[in-house]
Design an enzyme around this catalytic site. Structure first.
Site, short mmCIF file in Angstrom:
data_model
loop_
_atom_site.label_atom_id
_atom_site.label_comp_id
_atom_site.label_asym_id
_atom_site.label_seq_id
_atom_site.Cartn_x
_atom_site.Cartn_y
_atom_site.Cartn_z
N GLU B 43 0.89 -1.12 0.01
CA GLU B 43 0.03 -0.04 -0.13
C GLU B 43 0.69 1.22 0.08
O GLU B 43 0.48 2.39 -0.62
CB GLU B 43 -1.11 -0.02 1.14
CG GLU B 43 -2.02 -0.95 1.09
CD GLU B 43 -1.75 -2.44 1.57
OE1 GLU B 43 -0.45 -2.61 1.86
OE2 GLU B 43 -2.78 -3.16 1.62
N PHE B 105 -11.75 -7.54 13.65
CA PHE B 105 -10.68 -8.16 12.64
C PHE B 105 -10.23 -7.05 11.87
O PHE B 105 -11.11 -6.30 11.09
CB PHE B 105 -11.06 -9.47 11.92
CG PHE B 105 -10.05 -9.78 10.99
CD1 PHE B 105 -8.62 -10.22 11.70
CD2 PHE B 105 -10.21 -9.94 9.77
CE1 PHE B 105 -7.79 -10.65 10.71
CE2 PHE B 105 -9.22 -10.26 8.77
CZ PHE B 105 -8.06 -10.71 9.16
N GLN B 106 -9.13 -6.56 11.54
CA GLN B 106 -8.54 -5.54 10.85
C GLN B 106 -8.98 -4.29 10.89
O GLN B 106 -9.31 -3.30 10.04
CB GLN B 106 -8.70 -5.88 9.37
CG GLN B 106 -7.68 -7.19 9.07
CD GLN B 106 -7.38 -7.28 7.51
OE1 GLN B 106 -8.29 -7.20 6.81
NE2 GLN B 106 -6.38 -7.69 7.19
N LYS B 155 -17.74 -0.95 5.95
CA LYS B 155 -18.11 -1.94 4.76
C LYS B 155 -19.83 -1.89 4.78
O LYS B 155 -20.30 -2.00 3.42
CB LYS B 155 -17.78 -3.30 5.24
CG LYS B 155 -17.72 -4.36 3.90
CD LYS B 155 -17.08 -5.67 4.40
CE LYS B 155 -17.19 -6.69 3.22
NZ LYS B 155 -16.75 -8.15 3.53
N MET B 473 24.44 8.96 1.93
CA MET B 473 24.12 10.16 2.63
C MET B 473 24.43 10.13 4.08
O MET B 473 25.10 10.82 4.91
CB MET B 473 22.94 10.64 2.53
CG MET B 473 22.48 12.30 3.04
SD MET B 473 23.69 13.20 2.03
CE MET B 473 22.68 13.71 0.71
C1 TPP Z 1 12.61 5.65 5.20
C2 TPP Z 1 13.88 6.32 5.43
N1 TPP Z 1 14.70 5.67 6.41
C3 TPP Z 1 15.81 6.29 6.74
C4 TPP Z 1 16.46 7.31 6.04
C5 TPP Z 1 17.55 8.10 6.36
N2 TPP Z 1 18.41 8.02 5.22
C6 TPP Z 1 18.56 9.26 4.45
S1 TPP Z 1 19.54 8.86 3.05
C7 TPP Z 1 19.91 7.21 3.49
C8 TPP Z 1 20.81 6.39 2.81
C9 TPP Z 1 20.41 6.22 1.57
O1 TPP Z 1 21.24 5.34 0.74
P1 TPP Z 1 20.91 5.05 -0.84
O2 TPP Z 1 19.67 4.73 -1.22
O3 TPP Z 1 21.87 3.87 -1.16
O4 TPP Z 1 21.48 6.37 -1.37
P2 TPP Z 1 23.03 7.11 -1.39
O5 TPP Z 1 22.87 8.14 -0.37
O6 TPP Z 1 23.86 6.06 -1.23
O7 TPP Z 1 22.87 7.59 -2.83
C10 TPP Z 1 19.24 7.08 4.77
C11 TPP Z 1 19.35 5.64 5.49
C12 TPP Z 1 15.47 7.94 5.32
N3 TPP Z 1 15.58 9.15 4.53
N4 TPP Z 1 14.26 7.33 4.81
#
Ligand code: TPP
Ligand code: MG
Lengths: 188, 575
Positions: B43, B105-106, B155, B473
């Protein structure tokens, strides 16, 4: 520098005045919020305050127009002018909110609160409690041989003062309604 | 009744996933052909797909999911859409009214859970009110500052019959945000514009949301005044990247010239942006000497973060139109002398060439990969989505956007897993376009199940994964701010993306040599179907420029190699 004016009537979400000169001093404001009386509307307002970290000193709500399904929420809040303006703008965004009035800046207003006090005591203390209640124009709405329930109406400060006086005289319980407020004069 | 309401609202596609509490609506869907239903695999994917669809078309995206887990899985997408002001309408099934509150449920308190992450939501307890509520939902999602709305339908309400009401023109009377800006304030803005020595337009997603007309007016305004223009991540494409007045994106990973100009300007005209913290950096040192104007449709955006001198509440297109009219009527004045000096200062900043990088040897630099992608796709009818991370920022820096609605990225919430399903929504809206999701390997894995959706519905989305085998990042922040202690920022046990592609039945391409890159990209473009492109890139590349959080714009880091320049040119800020 001009203030942001959303003219009354130009939108249902009326009367914000985003004053450009802000101070950092906390102010106490009383807001009147006219809302559709529908499920969840109070949760939206309270959720806004908790979610964004605003203060609520007092909040009251009741239907004021049965046919029009409108309720009035009166909120007493504190914050810097910038925060107060944010609160009003954020309230205005809520879809079932029709009007937001800041009674503190929109001219003179009256505020009233009702409170019930249960005071227990005998002898001199009981006599003194009754005497003070008389001075404060509080009514006795329940009585036993050793207790009273007083009903008092007034500005919140008056109720605070009454509470202070009752405390040494055997104050057991307090119930307060929170503030109801209206602007003075003929205009709504 | 639900399907009828959707038809009357002009809906042609619904992204959804069935379950017990929405079976009556699915039954309606089964018995018609006008609305296409896209079965997602999760979803969350449905909501992001609807966001992608909405951003690429300007129309609201529609989602249909079941109660309980269906609804809770939609929460991330709703929050994402709320932060980025994207109009979507989510319909959730609910247990029958007589069971609500019994932990059936749900059952989940869907309106309670989603109250803070929707613009508005409704629980419909009476079939008589269903059609009107659905129409109202579309109105609220799109009017004023757009956003996600949710309608929870028990529902029994779905089963019961009621009278259908057709939509009213102009939506409900109760929710009518102001669109015309105050003419006095606009005149004040024009007066400021006439004399400003160092003006800048700072534009945001509000321009895109205001519709193509707003972008057109913005272009006219920029060309006519000759003012420089920068944009937030959300606003890319409103003004063309090829335009001569374009300074590039601003903000934490924005361009040097854009941030320096924001810092040094004397008139800042914010059009549909919200002074987000990724933009302002340290608030008390943000553009200290400028008069600030803020045009926004949402009164609560004004003076929320930055105190402005001329606030204007209204829709961007309406305000720009009035502004141009007044400016022209007053004789099209600008401070030519001041502007010429300002541009020569800006051109000095441009010389820093903050996006320069060196592609040496076979290991692909992510910047190089994007430069080549830009070069090889720029003539195409192209839409770009991204995930979240370094690759997202590089995509914003190195890809050029000439038109609005062609760039979908999760800005406000920064949701990893956004880009892939969003690309599916975009491709649904534009079946013949080239839709590319620039991804990081970690983000992409978060919603990779949607490849099933892409395959089932023949959506030839290209997944361009800049694979650094790192949560890049996060790794960058750990390097710069946490003493190079790389706590859990590795992507371990990665799948073989080519084999994964084969498992889904789509095409996988692996590229690890810079010399092969062009051919590999061409192969991706020319393949008629979904592609997973595994582009192995330099693992420890950092994303620059960067304003370290909590620092002002002129404290930008320009990269390992060019830090000296940054310090040298710092004096230039003190215009
Ligand atoms: C759902 C979610 N969880 C954690 C983060 C924190 N976060 C930001 S960038 C990142 C790393 C992303 O890695 P990747 O997709 O490989 O991209 P890169 O920075 O290596 O280009 C994380 C864990 C986030 N933005 N969103
Ligand atoms: Mg990565």
């Amino acid at each position: 520098m001009s203030a942001l004016q959303i003219k009354k009537g130009s939108t249902k979400h009326s009367a914000y005045n985003l004053r450009p000169n802000f101070s950092d001093v906390e102010e106490r404001h009383t807001l009147a919020v006219i809302v559709d009386n529908e499920a969840g509307v109070l949760a939206r307002v309270i959720g806004l305050f908790s979610g964004r970290g605003y203060n609520i000193e007092s909040l009251t709500v009741a239907e004021i127009d049965h046919a029009g399904h409108l309720s009035r929420i009166t909120i007493v809040t504190t914050g810097t002018p910038q925060v107060i303006e944010q609160i009003k703008a954020q309230l205005g965004r809520i879809v079932p909110v029709h009007e937001v009035h800041d009674l503190t800046v929109e001219g003179a207003s009256v505020e009233r609160e009702l409170a019930l006090f249960k005071v227990e005591g005998t002898g001199d203390k009981r006599v003194e409690a009754l005497r003070l209640a008389d001075i404060f124009r509080a009514n006795v709405v329940d009585s036993t041989l050793s207790s009273f329930v007083f009903e008092i109406t007034g500005a919140p400060e008056k109720i605070d003062a009454f509470a202070e006086l009752m405390r040494p005289l055997g104050l057991l319980e307090v119930a307060r309604t929170g503030v109801a407020a209206l602007s003075r004069g003929g205009a709504a | 009744m639900v399907v009828q309401a959707l038809k009357d609202q002009g809906v042609d596609v619904v992204f959804g996933y069935p379950g017990g509490a929405v079976l009556p609506i699915y039954d309606e869907i089964f018995q018609q052909n006008e609305i296409q239903h896209i079965l997602v695999r999760h979803e969350q994917g449905a909501v992001h797909a609807a966001e992608g669809y909405a951003r690429a078309t300007g129309k609201p995206g529609v989602v249909l999911v079941t109660s309980g887990p269906g609804a809770t899985n939609a929460v991330t997408g709703l929050t994402d859409a709320l932060m980025d002001s994207i109009p979507i309408v989510v319909l959730t099934g609910q247990v029958p009214t007589f069971m609500i509150g019994n932990d059936a449920f749900q059952e989940a308190d869907t309106v309670g859970i989603t109250r803070p992450c929707t613009k508005h939501n409704w629980l419909v307890k009476d079939t008589e009110k269903l059609s009107a509520t659905l129409h109202e939902a579309f109105h609220v999602a799109t009017a004023g500052r757009p956003g996600p709305v949710l309608v929870d339908i028990p529902k029994d309400v779905q089963f019961a019959s009621g009278t259908y009401q057709a939509p009213q023109k102009g939506g409900s009377r109760r929710y009518q945000p102001q669109v015309k800006g105050d003419l006095e304030a606009i005149t004040e803005l024009v007066a400021a514009l006439e004399t400003a020595k160092r003006p800048i337009f700072y534009t945001g997603g509000g321009v895109i949301n205001s519709g193509p007309g707003a972008s057109q007016l913005l272009r006219e305004l920029v060309e006519a005044t000759g003012f420089p223009i920068t944009s937030t991540l959300m606003g890319l494409g409103a003004y063309p990247a090829s335009g001569t007045h374009w300074l590039g994106m601003l903000g934490m990973h924005g361009l040097y010239e854009a941030n320096m100009a924001m810092h040094g300007c004397d008139l800042m005209i914010n059009i549909g942006a919200r002074f987000d913290d990724r933009i302002t950096g340290r608030v008390d040192a943000f553009s200290p000497n400028s008069k600030k104007v803020h045009i926004d449709i949402d009164p609560s955006s004004i003076n929320k973060v930055i105190r402005v001198d001329i606030p204007i509440v209204g829709d961007v297109a309406h305000v720009l139109e009035d502004m141009l009219k007044i400016w022209k009527a007053r004789g099209r004045k600008t401070n030519k002398e001041g502007l010429a000096k300002w541009w020569s200062q800006i051109n000095e900043w441009r010389k820093v060439d903050c996006l320069k990088f060196e592609q040496k040897g076979k290991v692909i630099k992510p910047q190089y990969a994007l430069k080549r992608l830009e070069e090889l796709t720029k003539g195409h009818d192209r839409y770009i989505c991204t995930e979240v991370g370094q690759h997202q920022m590089w995509a914003a820096q190195y890809l050029n956007f000439e038109d609005p609605n062609r760039w979908m990225t999760s800005g406000g919430l920064g949701t990893m897993g956004y880009g892939f399903p969003a690309s599916i929504g975009v491709q649904m809206a534009h079946p013949d376009a080239l839709v590319i999701n620039v991804a990081g390997e970690a983000s992409w894995l978060m919603n990779m199940q949607e490849m099933g959706t892409a395959m089932q519905f023949n959506l030839p989305v290209k997944q361009f994964i800049l694979n650094n085998e790192r949560l890049g990042m996060v790794r960058q922040w750990q390097e710069l701010l946490h003493g190079e202690r790389y706590s859990h920022s590795w992507s371990e046990s990665l799948p073989d993306f080519v084999k994964l592609a084969e498992a889904f039945g789509c095409k996988g391409i692996l590229c690890k040599d810079a010399d092969d890159l062009d051919d590999a990209i061409m192969e991706m473009i020319n393949y008629d179907g979904p592609v997973i492109f595994d582009c192995l890139v330099e693992k420890h590349e950092n994303c620059f420029p960067m304003i370290p959080s909590g620092e002002p714009h002129n404290k930008m880091l320009l990269g390992e190699a060019s830090t000296k320049d940054a310090i040298g040119s710092k004096g230039a800020v003190m215009v």
